[in-house]
Design an enzyme around this catalytic site. Structure first.
Site, mmCIF file in Angstrom:
data_model
loop_
_atom_site.group_PDB
_atom_site.id
_atom_site.type_symbol
_atom_site.label_atom_id
_atom_site.label_comp_id
_atom_site.label_asym_id
_atom_site.label_seq_id
_atom_site.Cartn_x
_atom_site.Cartn_y
_atom_site.Cartn_z
ATOM 1 N N GLU A 117 0.819 -1.205 0.000
ATOM 2 C CA GLU A 117 0.000 0.000 0.000
ATOM 3 C C GLU A 117 0.854 1.257 0.000
ATOM 4 O OE1 GLU A 117 -3.969 -1.440 2.294
ATOM 5 O OE2 GLU A 117 -2.287 -0.855 3.535
ATOM 6 N N CYS A 130 3.394 8.540 0.747
ATOM 7 C CA CYS A 130 3.916 7.686 1.810
ATOM 8 C C CYS A 130 4.104 6.302 1.209
ATOM 9 C CB CYS A 130 2.916 7.650 2.963
ATOM 10 S SG CYS A 130 3.362 6.479 4.257
ATOM 11 N N CYS A 137 6.316 -6.616 7.963
ATOM 12 C CA CYS A 137 7.358 -6.036 8.814
ATOM 13 C C CYS A 137 7.662 -7.038 9.920
ATOM 14 C CB CYS A 137 6.847 -4.732 9.431
ATOM 15 S SG CYS A 137 8.085 -3.847 10.417
ATOM 16 N N CYS A 141 5.931 -3.988 16.450
ATOM 17 C CA CYS A 141 5.375 -2.948 17.333
ATOM 18 C C CYS A 141 3.920 -3.306 17.666
ATOM 19 C CB CYS A 141 5.447 -1.570 16.669
ATOM 20 S SG CYS A 141 7.128 -1.040 16.339
ATOM 21 N N CYS A 144 0.791 -1.591 15.834
ATOM 22 C CA CYS A 144 0.871 -1.384 14.387
ATOM 23 C C CYS A 144 0.302 -2.564 13.598
ATOM 24 C CB CYS A 144 2.328 -1.148 13.991
ATOM 25 S SG CYS A 144 2.542 -0.853 12.228
ATOM 26 N N CYS A 358 -1.427 6.214 9.740
ATOM 27 C CA CYS A 358 -0.262 5.509 10.279
ATOM 28 C C CYS A 358 -0.646 4.236 11.007
ATOM 29 C CB CYS A 358 0.450 6.364 11.319
ATOM 30 S SG CYS A 358 1.337 7.694 10.601
HETATM 31 N N1 SAH Z 1 8.908 1.123 10.588
HETATM 32 C C1 SAH Z 1 8.984 2.561 10.562
HETATM 33 C C2 SAH Z 1 8.018 3.210 9.622
HETATM 34 C C3 SAH Z 1 6.614 2.727 9.518
HETATM 35 S S1 SAH Z 1 5.397 3.247 10.656
HETATM 36 C C4 SAH Z 1 8.870 3.108 11.953
HETATM 37 O O1 SAH Z 1 8.680 2.341 12.886
HETATM 38 O O2 SAH Z 1 9.039 4.307 12.134
HETATM 39 C C5 SAH Z 1 5.213 4.978 10.559
HETATM 40 C C6 SAH Z 1 4.837 5.572 11.913
HETATM 41 O O3 SAH Z 1 3.501 5.203 12.315
HETATM 42 C C7 SAH Z 1 5.742 5.102 13.034
HETATM 43 O O4 SAH Z 1 6.050 6.161 13.906
HETATM 44 C C8 SAH Z 1 4.864 4.098 13.738
HETATM 45 O O5 SAH Z 1 5.284 3.837 15.035
HETATM 46 C C9 SAH Z 1 3.522 4.784 13.654
HETATM 47 N N2 SAH Z 1 2.397 3.915 13.933
HETATM 48 C C10 SAH Z 1 2.318 2.574 13.791
HETATM 49 N N3 SAH Z 1 1.102 2.127 14.142
HETATM 50 C C11 SAH Z 1 0.394 3.197 14.508
HETATM 51 C C12 SAH Z 1 -0.955 3.390 14.952
HETATM 52 N N4 SAH Z 1 -1.794 2.358 15.086
HETATM 53 N N5 SAH Z 1 -1.350 4.648 15.230
HETATM 54 C C13 SAH Z 1 -0.518 5.690 15.066
HETATM 55 N N6 SAH Z 1 0.747 5.585 14.644
HETATM 56 C C14 SAH Z 1 1.191 4.351 14.373
#
Ligand code: SAH
Length: 371
Positions: A117, A130, A137, A141, A144, A358
């Site tokens: 995406e 983006c 991944c 996290c 996420c 995000c």
């Molecule tokens: N792997 C990278 C980039 C992808 S995520 C990273 O970790 O930075 C892009 C951003 O969205 C990151 O800051 C991530 O922590 C955040 N993110 C992930 N899940 C989210 C959610 N459910 N709500 C808000 N931000 C989120």
């Protein structure tokens, strides 16, 4: 990167040129080659080096989708290219338009059938895309969606570039900004990322200024240090999400291996080396990291740093219990940072109605989920 317990399995190696099941090298991926590599490739075919400039322009400026469209290249060279190389083109499977703002989410099919995406965001300063850097991944996290099914594979350079090119073609407008914040951990696909950044900003291609490119990482320290050494003038965004090691490791398994203080030091060194201000991303999660005491702790952690904090009310993910704080709590959190003279914004939530926000990017199509 070495293996570490909380992360998922090693990625398949990302080289497009060797197929794991056959000894015959797969055809060369033309769009993943820098101009220099393309020159070498063509001279190995007995062609004149200036052909490389012509072909590079077809690929990276005109964004053609078939060899046939290279009209200043002879038929015989075109057919030799067709035999020895592939032209990677992403096919949009679905495009979702947000009713709330100018956000568009693209579901692209990769040549091998995987699905990724990309999101287009419309700002006053221009169009930002983006992009995803991996299929899935392995960082895990907790909040996420992209982490839920683990890592499938790294994206090739061509597949990262194509996301930008296809979105630009679809909207018929110039893309001015790129953020590598979609699915995947960009620093876990490091070599391809570096080549992508170089090609995105070089004079012969789409010419996106490095200052308009942001790469977001969960905090892989050795790669942050290597990135600083490249002296690319991009913006580094660090996903922080907690101001203490104890709280951070509960949300982000990567923190076991790369603890908070060491990540902050790596960011300080990054700034010292590059002069580029770091953006710290902090997803506000109700009852987890959104208390006033958390804001105070975050202020102490970032005190006197030349940085920017992006507060992102956590976006809901079906499988997870996390909720956004209410507006007042978010504003109170922001106020505390401001009182401590820290640059801070609450990120406008964009594309929420199309799960383009995000952490909501997932392999939804492949997994058969509705979006
Ligand atoms: N792997 C990278 C980039 C992808 S995520 C990273 O970790 O930075 C892009 C951003 O969205 C990151 O800051 C991530 O922590 C955040 N993110 C992930 N899940 C989210 C959610 N459910 N709500 C808000 N931000 C989120």
């Amino acid at each position: 990167m070495e293996r570490s317990a909380p992360m998922k399995k090693e990625p398949d190696q990302n080289q497009p040129n060797t197929h794991p099941l056959s000894k015959t090298p797969a055809p060369a991926d033309l769009k993943s080659m820098t101009l220099g590599q393309l020159r070498q490739f063509l001279s190995a075919m007995g062609e004149k080096p200036y052909r490389a400039e012509q072909i590079y322009e077809w690929l990276h400026v005109r964004h053609i989708t078939s060899f046939e469209q290279m009209t200043n290249i002879s038929k015989s060279l075109r057919s030799r290219l067709e035999d020895s190389a592939v032209l990677t083109v992403l096919r949009p499977l679905q495009i979702h338009n947000s009713r709330l703002d100018g956000t568009k989410k693209y579901l692209f099919a990769l040549p091998d059938g995987n699905v990724i995406e990309s999101v287009r965001m419309k700002y006053r300063h221009g169009n930002s895309v983006c992009i995803s850097s991996q299929v899935g991944c392995r960082m895990g996290c907790r909040f996420c969606a992209s982490a839920i099914d683990g890592l499938v594979r790294n994206l090739h350079v061509s597949e990262m570039l194509e996301q930008v090119y296809r979105v630009g073609q679809d909207i018929g407008e110039r893309i001015s900004h790129v953020v590598v914040m979609g699915m995947g951990e960009p620093l876990d696909n490091f070599e391809n990322l570096l080549r992508f950044l170089t090609m995105l900003s070089d004079d012969h291609g789409i010419r996106i200024g490095q200052r308009n490119i942001t790469v977001s990482t969960c905090g892989i320290i050795p790669r942050i240090r290597e990135l600083a050494d490249t002296r690319l003038s991009i913006t580094l965004a660090l996903s922080l999400h907690a101001a203490s090691q104890e709280a951070r490791r509960k949300l982000m398994p990567v923190a076991e291996k790369y603890p908070l203080q060491a990540v902050i030091e790596a960011c300080d060194d990054y700034f010292a080396k590059t002069g580029r201000r770091i953006t710290f991303e902090y997803s506000l999660i109700r009852g987890i990291n959104d208390a006033k005491a958390d804001a105070e702790r975050l202020s102490r952690l970032l005190k006197n740093k030349n940085c920017h904090v992006n507060l992102i009310p956590v976006n809901p993910v079906r499988e997870r219990p996390y909720e956004q704080p209410d507006r007042e709590a978010a504003l109170a959190f922001q106020n505390i940072l401001e009182k401590n003279k820290i640059n801070v914004t609450i990120r406008r939530e964009i594309g929420r109605d199309i799960n383009g926000a995000c952490g909501q990017l997932r392999k939804s199509y492949a997994a058969g989920h509705e979006m």
